[in-house]
Design a protein around this motif. Structure first.
Motif, PDB file in Angstrom:
ATOM      1  N   GLN A  44       7.557 -12.805   8.807  1.00  0.00           N
ATOM      2  CA  GLN A  44       7.623 -11.370   9.065  1.00  0.00           C
ATOM      3  C   GLN A  44       8.339 -10.620   7.947  1.00  0.00           C
ATOM      4  OE1 GLN A  44       8.066 -13.655  11.463  1.00  0.00           O
ATOM      5  NE2 GLN A  44       7.474 -12.905  13.487  1.00  0.00           N
ATOM      6  N   VAL A  45       9.454 -11.174   7.430  1.00  0.00           N
ATOM      7  CA  VAL A  45      10.196 -10.514   6.355  1.00  0.00           C
ATOM      8  C   VAL A  45       9.365 -10.499   5.068  1.00  0.00           C
ATOM      9  CG1 VAL A  45      12.293 -10.542   4.958  1.00  0.00           C
ATOM     10  CG2 VAL A  45      12.403 -11.154   7.374  1.00  0.00           C
ATOM     11  N   ALA A  46       8.636 -11.579   4.806  1.00  0.00           N
ATOM     12  CA  ALA A  46       7.764 -11.627   3.628  1.00  0.00           C
ATOM     13  C   ALA A  46       6.687 -10.556   3.734  1.00  0.00           C
ATOM     14  CB  ALA A  46       7.127 -13.010   3.502  1.00  0.00           C
ATOM     15  N   GLN A  47       6.110 -10.388   4.918  1.00  0.00           N
ATOM     16  CA  GLN A  47       5.082  -9.378   5.106  1.00  0.00           C
ATOM     17  C   GLN A  47       5.663  -7.971   4.957  1.00  0.00           C
ATOM     18  OE1 GLN A  47       2.307 -12.075   8.147  1.00  0.00           O
ATOM     19  NE2 GLN A  47       3.100 -10.122   8.839  1.00  0.00           N
ATOM     20  N   GLY A  48       6.810  -7.730   5.559  1.00  0.00           N
ATOM     21  CA  GLY A  48       7.430  -6.413   5.466  1.00  0.00           C
ATOM     22  C   GLY A  48       7.819  -6.066   4.040  1.00  0.00           C
ATOM     23  N   THR A  49       8.366  -7.032   3.301  1.00  0.00           N
ATOM     24  CA  THR A  49       8.779  -6.809   1.918  1.00  0.00           C
ATOM     25  C   THR A  49       7.570  -6.555   1.024  1.00  0.00           C
ATOM     26  OG1 THR A  49      10.718  -8.214   2.251  1.00  0.00           O
ATOM     27  CG2 THR A  49      10.043  -7.804  -0.020  1.00  0.00           C
ATOM     28  N   ALA A  50       6.496  -7.308   1.228  1.00  0.00           N
ATOM     29  CA  ALA A  50       5.278  -7.113   0.441  1.00  0.00           C
ATOM     30  C   ALA A  50       4.719  -5.713   0.644  1.00  0.00           C
ATOM     31  CB  ALA A  50       4.235  -8.160   0.825  1.00  0.00           C
ATOM     32  N   LEU A  51       4.867  -5.177   1.847  1.00  0.00           N
ATOM     33  CA  LEU A  51       4.331  -3.849   2.139  1.00  0.00           C
ATOM     34  C   LEU A  51       5.037  -2.752   1.354  1.00  0.00           C
ATOM     35  CD1 LEU A  51       3.776  -4.184   5.976  1.00  0.00           C
ATOM     36  CD2 LEU A  51       2.010  -3.687   4.278  1.00  0.00           C
ATOM     37  N   VAL A  52       6.289  -2.971   0.966  1.00  0.00           N
ATOM     38  CA  VAL A  52       6.990  -1.991   0.139  1.00  0.00           C
ATOM     39  C   VAL A  52       6.241  -1.791  -1.173  1.00  0.00           C
ATOM     40  CG1 VAL A  52       9.153  -1.458  -1.055  1.00  0.00           C
ATOM     41  CG2 VAL A  52       9.208  -2.594   1.170  1.00  0.00           C
ATOM     42  N   GLY A 206      11.656  -5.613  -2.631  1.00  0.00           N
ATOM     43  CA  GLY A 206      10.396  -4.891  -2.535  1.00  0.00           C
ATOM     44  C   GLY A 206      10.254  -3.749  -3.521  1.00  0.00           C
ATOM     45  N   LEU A 207      11.320  -3.001  -3.785  1.00  0.00           N
ATOM     46  CA  LEU A 207      11.224  -1.843  -4.676  1.00  0.00           C
ATOM     47  C   LEU A 207      10.902  -2.217  -6.128  1.00  0.00           C
ATOM     48  CD1 LEU A 207      14.086   0.402  -3.224  1.00  0.00           C
ATOM     49  CD2 LEU A 207      11.610   0.728  -3.004  1.00  0.00           C
ATOM     50  N   PRO A 208      11.559  -3.242  -6.718  1.00  0.00           N
ATOM     51  CA  PRO A 208      11.145  -3.653  -8.071  1.00  0.00           C
ATOM     52  C   PRO A 208       9.698  -4.156  -8.120  1.00  0.00           C
ATOM     53  CG  PRO A 208      13.328  -4.509  -7.585  1.00  0.00           C
ATOM     54  CD  PRO A 208      12.778  -3.962  -6.294  1.00  0.00           C
ATOM     55  N   LEU A 209       9.269  -4.846  -7.081  1.00  0.00           N
ATOM     56  CA  LEU A 209       7.873  -5.288  -7.022  1.00  0.00           C
ATOM     57  C   LEU A 209       6.926  -4.088  -7.024  1.00  0.00           C
ATOM     58  CD1 LEU A 209       8.040  -8.172  -4.360  1.00  0.00           C
ATOM     59  CD2 LEU A 209       7.826  -8.415  -6.830  1.00  0.00           C
ATOM     60  N   ALA A 210       7.303  -3.052  -6.276  1.00  0.00           N
ATOM     61  CA  ALA A 210       6.481  -1.844  -6.209  1.00  0.00           C
ATOM     62  C   ALA A 210       6.382  -1.164  -7.568  1.00  0.00           C
ATOM     63  CB  ALA A 210       7.052  -0.880  -5.176  1.00  0.00           C
ATOM     64  N   ALA A 211       7.506  -1.094  -8.276  1.00  0.00           N
ATOM     65  CA  ALA A 211       7.511  -0.472  -9.601  1.00  0.00           C
ATOM     66  C   ALA A 211       6.587  -1.227 -10.558  1.00  0.00           C
ATOM     67  CB  ALA A 211       8.934  -0.436 -10.160  1.00  0.00           C
TER      68      ALA A 211
END
Length: 251
Positions: A44-52, A206-211
């Motif tokens: 669940q945490v992996a899914q939530g983090t990926a969504l960021v 999640g935020l660095p991945l999004a950037a």
């Protein structure tokens, strides 16, 4: 988190963003098993983090696909509205499930999709078109089903809708990927909100991945339109298998 770690996560986001643009999924499908394996996160945490990462990436990818293959507003609306509504139910159910069982279910789901997509590569199917085989209201049913499964597995429904749009509705791979992103946009947003409200998001990761994803997703879209239809479809299938293998390492 020091600057080196943040930088490495941005680079990882760039890789995931390129793949997300190439396959029209915003990067979430591969990001879920990658962050789960590399950082030891629960499903669940992996899914939530990926969504960021996925939410902003999907919005940019939609625009890039629309620039190359115009996305009909009524098609996007039919997919997006029902997907949004049913994703709420799927995400609410997902946060209450056992992480181990979720991971096993997700692996099986990916392998089934991969088998279906790869089978269509070898069958002599009709060449995909920019026009849909069935009237646009039928897209609402697809949006509902993809929304539930997308909310359940945290992939926004795009990966679910793409094989259906090519196999049932007769769309080309790139048209299907663009439409699938339209479906994914509202459902990924509501799914992220649901996961975040239950404390199942690692924002620092999640935020660095999004950037990184925002820097590279346009390259992936460009590659998608440069590849032949059958090659892109085969790569899409192999991509699903790779994601399932990575996720299976944690089962």
């Amino acid at each position: 988190m020091d600057l080196l770690v943040i930088g490495l996560n941005v680079v990882l986001g760039m890789v995931l963003g390129t793949l997300g643009g190439l396959f029209g999924i915003g990067g979430g499908l591969i990001a879920i098993p990658v962050v789960g394996v590399l950082f030891g996160l629960d499903q669940q945490v992996a899914q939530g983090t990926a969504l960021v990462m996925v939410v902003p990436n999907v919005l940019l990818a939609i625009w890039r696909y629309h620039q190359r293959n115009r996305i009909e507003f009524r098609h996007a609306l039919a997919l997006g509205v029902t997907s949004f509504c049913f994703a709420i139910a799927g995400a609410a159910f997902a946060v209450s499930l056992d992480p181990g069982r979720m991971r096993i279910a997700f692996v099986g789901f990916l392998l089934a999709l991969a088998a279906y997509t790869l089978l269509r590569v070898f069958l002599r199917t009709q060449v995909g078109s920019t026009q849909l085989r069935y009237p646009w209201p039928w897209l609402s049913a697809l949006g509902a089903g993809a929304g539930v499964l997308g909310g359940l597995f945290g992939v926004g429904g795009a990966v679910i809708a793409t094989p259906i749009l090519t196999g049932v509705f007769g769309a080309s791979q790139v048209v299907a990927q663009g439409l699938s992103l339209s479906l994914a946009a509202p459902s990924t947003a509501v799914t992220l909100f649901t996961y975040a409200s239950h404390g199942q998001v690692n924002w620092a990761l999640g935020l660095p991945l999004a950037a990184g994803g925002l820097l590279s997703i346009s390259l992936g879209v460009k590659l998608a339109h440069a590849l032949p239809e059958r090659v892109l479809r085969a790569l899409f299938s192999l991509f699903l298998v790779l994601s399932a293998v990575l996720l299976g390492m944690e089962v």
